[in-house]
Motif scaffolding. Structure first.
Motif, PDB file in Angstrom:
ATOM      1  N   ASN A  50       0.881  -1.071   0.099  1.00  0.00           N
ATOM      2  CA  ASN A  50       0.195   0.103  -0.014  1.00  0.00           C
ATOM      3  C   ASN A  50       0.836   1.215   0.045  1.00  0.00           C
ATOM      4  N   LEU A  51       1.932   1.226   0.724  1.00  0.00           N
ATOM      5  CA  LEU A  51       2.870   2.433   0.838  1.00  0.00           C
ATOM      6  C   LEU A  51       3.585   2.502  -0.293  1.00  0.00           C
TER       7      LEU A  51
ATOM      8  N   GLN B 126       6.439  12.415   5.723  1.00  0.00           N
ATOM      9  CA  GLN B 126       5.959  11.499   6.859  1.00  0.00           C
ATOM     10  C   GLN B 126       5.862  10.152   6.107  1.00  0.00           C
ATOM     11  N   LEU B 127       5.382  10.397   4.940  1.00  0.00           N
ATOM     12  CA  LEU B 127       5.239   8.976   4.133  1.00  0.00           C
ATOM     13  C   LEU B 127       6.351   8.244   3.796  1.00  0.00           C
ATOM     14  N   ALA B 128       7.394   8.999   3.648  1.00  0.00           N
ATOM     15  CA  ALA B 128       8.823   8.328   3.223  1.00  0.00           C
ATOM     16  C   ALA B 128       9.347   7.690   4.587  1.00  0.00           C
ATOM     17  N   ALA B 129       9.219   8.474   5.722  1.00  0.00           N
ATOM     18  CA  ALA B 129       9.801   7.777   6.954  1.00  0.00           C
ATOM     19  C   ALA B 129       8.960   6.673   7.210  1.00  0.00           C
TER      20      ALA B 129
ATOM     21  N   VAL C 121       8.308   0.487   8.008  1.00  0.00           N
ATOM     22  CA  VAL C 121       7.767  -0.673   7.683  1.00  0.00           C
ATOM     23  C   VAL C 121       8.585  -1.622   7.106  1.00  0.00           C
ATOM     24  N   ALA C 122       9.302  -1.232   6.385  1.00  0.00           N
ATOM     25  CA  ALA C 122      10.259  -2.110   5.690  1.00  0.00           C
ATOM     26  C   ALA C 122      11.182  -2.894   6.931  1.00  0.00           C
TER      27      ALA C 122
ATOM     28  N   LYS D  45      -3.976   9.483   8.351  1.00  0.00           N
ATOM     29  CA  LYS D  45      -4.483  10.964   7.860  1.00  0.00           C
ATOM     30  C   LYS D  45      -3.411  11.700   7.176  1.00  0.00           C
ATOM     31  N   ALA D  46      -2.237  11.276   7.639  1.00  0.00           N
ATOM     32  CA  ALA D  46      -0.924  11.949   7.008  1.00  0.00           C
ATOM     33  C   ALA D  46      -0.325  11.178   6.025  1.00  0.00           C
ATOM     34  N   THR D  47      -0.742   9.833   5.836  1.00  0.00           N
ATOM     35  CA  THR D  47       0.121   9.254   5.078  1.00  0.00           C
ATOM     36  C   THR D  47      -0.584   8.165   3.953  1.00  0.00           C
TER      37      THR D  47
END
Length: 254
Positions: free
Chosen positions: A172-173, A185-188, A193-194, A212-214
């Motif tokens: 999903n990411l 924030q998504l990149a972090a 998750v990895a 809500k942020a990512t």
């Protein structure tokens, strides 16, 4: 009350809610993970919570409910074994905690979610409606229905813990990064998750504030996501529900 993930099939999570010597189970698609967990911890099954009718969420109802436990779920005659039907506005008592039932159609028309306050914690069991970093496919409902359902969940407190039914977060990411590439924030989150997956750690629960942020499917009001949706659709899109629909269609073929 403690909550444990019971891996099932290739990427499902069956959730076990434990208090003392009793256990409630959410979305039992397979019996074996549940019976092993009950035996290993010397627990008695008290009841089942069902979010929707798909077999990977209901397949073990008949086997697990043979002793006459409560089976709570949506109003759908195709789900064999339901003893208590619930819908929007209904409540369920689990270990003395009140779980509020939310109608969240979109993935399926019968889909419900369960939200409760456990002392200072908020918890949400949302099946296949909201995932960490994503949302369910629209097998039965419309984009409008799913967008409204996601909005209902997004309005829960930011600290609400999200217990979704699948380990889909990394995939999903990857899609989220493709449509929201400047989101730091998504990149972090992708890095976090990895690391979890390298060590075999579940990426759930997530939290509403983080989603809500990512999560692009909760961010259809943002200009960056409208631009990505317009590019994917091949024409300008502005209305959030149309942005959501275009993003969901793009994810289906991603």
């Amino acid at each position: 009350m403690n909550i444990y993930p019971l891996p099932a099939f290739t990427d499902n999570y069956i959730w076990a809610l434990v208090d003392g010597a009793e256990c409630w189970i959410v979305d039992p698609g397979q019996a074996a993970p549940v019976t092993r967990f009950l035996a290993a911890h010397n627990l008695t099954l008290a009841g089942l919570l069902i979010t929707h009718h798909h077999g990977d969420h209901t397949g073990a109802i008949s086997e697990l409910s043979a002793t006459g436990v409560r089976v709570i779920g949506p109003d759908n005659p195709t789900i064999n074994g339901i003893t208590e039907v619930v819908g929007e506005g209904d409540t369920v008592d689990v270990f003395g905690y009140t779980f509020h039932c939310l109608a969240v159609p979109g993935h399926t028309l019968d889909h419900v979610a369960y939200h409760s306050e456990l002392g200072s914690r908020h918890v949400l069991f949302c099946g296949d409606t909201l995932f960490a970093g994503g949302c369910g496919r629209l097998f039965e409902g419309s984009p409008e229905q799913m967008w409204q359902s996601l909005g209902k969940l997004a309005n829960l407190p930011d600290r609400t813990e999200i217990y979704a039914a699948h380990e889909y977060t990394a995939a999903n990411l990857a899609f989220a990064a493709a449509v929201d590439p400047n989101n730091r924030q998504l990149a972090a989150r992708i890095e976090d998750v990895a690391a979890c997956r390298r060590h075999g750690i579940a990426t759930l629960p997530s939290r509403i504030g983080l989603e809500k942020a990512t999560n692009p499917f909760l961010r259809a009001t943002q200009a960056e996501l409208a631009h990505a949706a317009s590019k994917a659709a091949g024409h300008p899109i502005e209305r959030p529900v149309e942005v959501f629909a275009a993003l969901r269609a793009y994810k289906d073929r991603f």
